[in-house]
Design a protein around this motif. Structure first.
Motif, PDB file in Angstrom:
ATOM      1  N   LEU A 178      33.876  53.527  37.252  1.00 24.87           N
ATOM      2  CA  LEU A 178      33.582  52.313  38.015  1.00 24.87           C
ATOM      3  C   LEU A 178      33.121  51.188  37.096  1.00 24.87           C
ATOM      4  CD1 LEU A 178      31.671  53.222  41.316  1.00 24.87           C
ATOM      5  CD2 LEU A 178      33.576  51.642  41.078  1.00 24.87           C
ATOM      6  N   SER A 179      32.285  51.535  36.145  1.00 23.66           N
ATOM      7  CA  SER A 179      31.762  50.527  35.230  1.00 23.66           C
ATOM      8  C   SER A 179      32.891  49.851  34.465  1.00 23.66           C
ATOM      9  CB  SER A 179      30.778  51.187  34.263  1.00 23.66           C
ATOM     10  OG  SER A 179      30.221  50.240  33.394  1.00 23.66           O
ATOM     11  N   GLY A 180      33.788  50.658  33.890  1.00 26.12           N
ATOM     12  CA  GLY A 180      34.905  50.084  33.152  1.00 26.12           C
ATOM     13  C   GLY A 180      35.816  49.250  34.041  1.00 26.12           C
ATOM     14  N   PHE A 181      36.089  49.749  35.248  1.00 35.51           N
ATOM     15  CA  PHE A 181      36.977  49.035  36.161  1.00 35.51           C
ATOM     16  C   PHE A 181      36.418  47.675  36.555  1.00 35.51           C
ATOM     17  CE2 PHE A 181      38.357  47.828  40.397  1.00 35.51           C
ATOM     18  CZ  PHE A 181      39.730  47.986  40.330  1.00 35.51           C
ATOM     19  N   VAL A 182      35.184  47.637  36.970  1.00 36.22           N
ATOM     20  CA  VAL A 182      34.621  46.386  37.478  1.00 36.22           C
ATOM     21  C   VAL A 182      34.354  45.395  36.352  1.00 36.22           C
ATOM     22  CG1 VAL A 182      32.724  45.361  38.797  1.00 36.22           C
ATOM     23  CG2 VAL A 182      33.691  47.538  39.501  1.00 36.22           C
ATOM     24  N   LEU A 183      33.971  45.881  35.177  1.00 35.65           N
ATOM     25  CA  LEU A 183      33.821  44.956  34.054  1.00 35.65           C
ATOM     26  C   LEU A 183      35.164  44.331  33.693  1.00 35.65           C
ATOM     27  CD1 LEU A 183      31.312  46.742  31.651  1.00 35.65           C
ATOM     28  CD2 LEU A 183      30.893  44.788  33.136  1.00 35.65           C
ATOM     29  N   ALA A 184      36.220  45.136  33.662  1.00 39.42           N
ATOM     30  CA  ALA A 184      37.551  44.580  33.379  1.00 39.42           C
ATOM     31  C   ALA A 184      37.968  43.611  34.476  1.00 39.42           C
ATOM     32  CB  ALA A 184      38.571  45.710  33.250  1.00 39.42           C
ATOM     33  N   TYR A 185      37.698  43.959  35.709  1.00 40.24           N
ATOM     34  CA  TYR A 185      38.085  43.118  36.840  1.00 40.24           C
ATOM     35  C   TYR A 185      37.399  41.755  36.778  1.00 40.24           C
ATOM     36  CZ  TYR A 185      38.581  41.569  41.691  1.00 40.24           C
ATOM     37  OH  TYR A 185      38.851  40.844  42.827  1.00 40.24           O
ATOM     38  N   ASN A 186      36.149  41.743  36.340  1.00 41.37           N
ATOM     39  CA  ASN A 186      35.385  40.503  36.334  1.00 41.37           C
ATOM     40  C   ASN A 186      35.409  39.756  35.009  1.00 41.37           C
ATOM     41  OD1 ASN A 186      33.719  40.095  38.992  1.00 41.37           O
ATOM     42  ND2 ASN A 186      33.694  42.291  38.586  1.00 41.37           N
ATOM     43  N   TYR A 187      35.603  40.465  33.907  1.00 37.96           N
ATOM     44  CA  TYR A 187      35.459  39.832  32.602  1.00 37.96           C
ATOM     45  C   TYR A 187      36.742  39.767  31.783  1.00 37.96           C
ATOM     46  CZ  TYR A 187      30.402  39.754  33.170  1.00 37.96           C
ATOM     47  OH  TYR A 187      29.133  39.503  33.613  1.00 37.96           O
ATOM     48  N   ALA A 188      37.835  40.348  32.234  1.00 37.55           N
ATOM     49  CA  ALA A 188      39.089  40.241  31.505  1.00 37.55           C
ATOM     50  C   ALA A 188      39.723  38.890  31.806  1.00 37.55           C
ATOM     51  CB  ALA A 188      40.034  41.373  31.896  1.00 37.55           C
ATOM     52  N   GLY A 189      40.038  38.126  30.766  1.00 35.52           N
ATOM     53  CA  GLY A 189      40.633  36.808  30.940  1.00 35.52           C
ATOM     54  C   GLY A 189      42.131  36.875  31.151  1.00 35.52           C
ATOM     55  N   GLU A 190      42.735  35.713  31.306  1.00 34.44           N
ATOM     56  CA  GLU A 190      44.181  35.638  31.533  1.00 34.44           C
ATOM     57  C   GLU A 190      44.964  36.202  30.351  1.00 34.44           C
ATOM     58  OE1 GLU A 190      45.425  34.778  34.273  1.00 34.44           O
ATOM     59  OE2 GLU A 190      43.667  33.963  35.278  1.00 34.44           O
ATOM     60  N   ASP A 191      44.406  36.097  29.149  1.00 31.10           N
ATOM     61  CA  ASP A 191      45.095  36.606  27.965  1.00 31.10           C
ATOM     62  C   ASP A 191      44.809  38.081  27.709  1.00 31.10           C
ATOM     63  OD1 ASP A 191      42.454  36.418  27.295  1.00 31.10           O
ATOM     64  OD2 ASP A 191      42.764  35.330  25.411  1.00 31.10           O
ATOM     65  N   GLY A 192      44.054  38.719  28.609  1.00 30.09           N
ATOM     66  CA  GLY A 192      43.724  40.129  28.457  1.00 30.09           C
ATOM     67  C   GLY A 192      42.451  40.390  27.694  1.00 30.09           C
ATOM     68  N   GLY A 193      41.911  39.394  26.997  1.00 31.32           N
ATOM     69  CA  GLY A 193      40.676  39.560  26.252  1.00 31.32           C
ATOM     70  C   GLY A 193      39.457  39.232  27.091  1.00 31.32           C
ATOM     71  N   LEU A 194      38.311  39.183  26.434  1.00 33.98           N
ATOM     72  CA  LEU A 194      37.065  38.885  27.125  1.00 33.98           C
ATOM     73  C   LEU A 194      37.038  37.431  27.564  1.00 33.98           C
ATOM     74  CD1 LEU A 194      34.191  39.958  27.906  1.00 33.98           C
ATOM     75  CD2 LEU A 194      33.423  39.015  25.716  1.00 33.98           C
ATOM     76  N   ARG A 195      36.737  37.197  28.815  1.00 32.77           N
ATOM     77  CA  ARG A 195      36.610  35.832  29.328  1.00 32.77           C
ATOM     78  C   ARG A 195      35.172  35.374  29.115  1.00 32.77           C
ATOM     79  NH1 ARG A 195      39.451  32.402  32.662  1.00 32.77           N
ATOM     80  NH2 ARG A 195      38.225  31.032  33.996  1.00 32.77           N
ATOM     81  N   GLY A 196      34.990  34.327  28.352  1.00 35.37           N
ATOM     82  CA  GLY A 196      33.644  33.899  27.999  1.00 35.37           C
ATOM     83  C   GLY A 196      33.269  34.435  26.631  1.00 35.37           C
ATOM     84  N   ASP A 197      32.073  34.093  26.176  1.00 33.39           N
ATOM     85  CA  ASP A 197      31.669  34.528  24.843  1.00 33.39           C
ATOM     86  C   ASP A 197      30.930  35.854  24.907  1.00 33.39           C
ATOM     87  OD1 ASP A 197      28.460  33.857  24.492  1.00 33.39           O
ATOM     88  OD2 ASP A 197      29.469  32.561  25.950  1.00 33.39           O
TER      89      ASP A 197
END
Length: 414
Positions: A68-87
């Motif tokens: 769940l942790s991995g799924f929701v972090l990816a759902y909320n923090y993965a950007g359009e380019d697939g990387g981390l959205r934000g710093d």
């Protein structure tokens, strides 16, 4: 059940809906873990072998938290380019602010009990030295990295030690993990499954041929057999539990990629996935709980079924999704981190006030006593969420100059 909500964090994609059913699922996972720790005797008193077996499988709930942790972090923090959205700094600060205040509060509650136990077992001088040697890793959330410190102070806190490691690796993993098609999801999932069960299976096979129970290793005043040492390493070491978290990230990126293409599984498919995976998990739990060797081999490898359950609920989940998305379940899900991390200190307080010394030592409370403890734990957790967890999170984010954004709901403090 999917409900449109405000952005989950400053780093989250605007307009991305909140997955309420996954918040409710967190509470069921926490309840399962608590029952494993303190309710097995109560379950056995029901006279049902199935109920007892399911209770004995409660430790599996931690694996569900990791996925769940991995799924929701990816759902909320993965950007359009697939990387981390934000710093990265904002991400790490947000995660620290989310999990550490209540983690530290639980350690504070546990301290008098744990110190008294150490002094009684080892005497004042050795007991205090042992407390210091185990307390520093616990405060730094490093206790899961050694088998001699992982259960010290507040035992369930070992999984937060693993989560802290996962958070640090997430920005690197999410930027490099490509998981946009079903074939990629299946291939990566299969590889992670092999990696996850390799160590438990090797320990299981080795134990059949070598007398691991006959050799004892001593460190920090404690003693463990080679079998216990192996079980603690393969079941609790953050590196060996990382495949579950990575699979959650992969599943989250796959879910996002389908949404970006305008493709969904549909409510009917989501309902069948949620119902089918739940039935399969219950069937396994109802049988395997009576076979300790088998259940500990499986503890790192249940994540494919967890993934199907999460995906089904994310796609609606049918009747199960609707139940988990009710206001009551969402409130309980929000307090699930407190339920999990406060269970041990509150059990000691409850047991000392209500139960006999023999029952406290064996954790074999009757069904009424366990239900009374569970009710007390839930009430205390709801209060802790409102009075400690949420205010402390906002205070820390202000002090560290991170925006007052809504927290991301997920698994253990995620």
């Amino acid at each position: 059940m999917i409900k449109q909500a405000a952005p989950a964090s400053a780093a989250a994609r605007p307009g991305r809906p909140q997955l309420d059913a996954l918040t409710g699922l967190r509470f069921l996972a926490a309840l399962h873990v608590v029952t494993f720790h303190f309710g097995v005797s109560a379950a056995a008193s029901s006279g049902s072998a199935v109920v007892e077996s399911v209770a004995r499988m409660g430790f599996i709930g931690v694996g569900l938290f990791f996925v769940l942790s991995g799924f929701v972090l990816a759902y909320n923090y993965a950007g359009e380019d697939g990387g981390l959205r934000g710093d990265r700094r904002s991400f790490v600060v947000a995660r620290f602010s989310r999990i550490y205040p209540l983690f530290a509060f639980a350690l504070l509650l546990t301290a008098p009990i744990y110190l008294a136990q150490l002094v009684e077992l080892y005497g004042p001088r050795v007991g205090l030295v042992r407390a210091a040697l185990t307390g520093v890793p616990a405060l730094l959330m490093l206790q899961a990295w050694t088998p001699f410190t992982l259960s010290s102070w507040n035992g369930p806190g070992w999984s937060l030690s693993a989560e802290a490691f996962f958070y640090l690796t997430f920005p690197w993993i999410v930027a490099r993990l490509r998981c946009t098609t079903w074939r990629q999801l299946a291939g990566i999932g299969a590889a992670l499954f092999v990696a996850a069960i390799a160590a438990p299976l090797a320990l299981f096979i080795t134990g059949r041929f070598l007398p691991l129970e006959a050799t004892t290793v001593r460190l920090l005043g404690g003693a463990l057999t080679l079998q216990d040492l192996g079980e603690r390493i393969v079941g609790f070491n953050p590196l060996l539990r990382l495949p579950e978290f990575v699979f959650g990230i992969c599943l989250g990126k796959y879910f996002l990629a389908r949404r970006a293409r305008g493709a969904t599984l549909g409510g009917g498919t989501g309902a069948w996935l949620a119902a089918g995976s739940s039935a399969a998990l219950l069937a396994i739990f109802s049988v395997v709980g009576h076979f300790p060797d088998v259940r500990y081999v499986l503890q790192n490898g249940m994540f494919p079924l967890f993934g199907l359950l999460i995906l089904g609920l994310a796609e609606g989940g049918g009747a199960l999704g609707r139940v988990l998305s009710t206001r009551a379940m969402i409130r309980l899900g929000e307090a699930s981190y407190a339920v999990y991390i406060l269970q041990t200190p509150l059990w000691h307080l409850f047991a000392k006030a209500v139960l006999s010394p023999e029952v406290r030592a064996e954790r074999n409370a009757s069904a009424p006593a366990y239900l009374a403890f569970l009710a007390s734990l839930i009430v205390a957790s709801l209060l802790a969420y409102g009075l400690i967890e949420a205010p402390a999170r906002e205070w820390l984010k202000q002090r560290l100059r991170v925006g007052r954004a809504r927290p991301v709901p997920s698994a253990l403090g995620t």
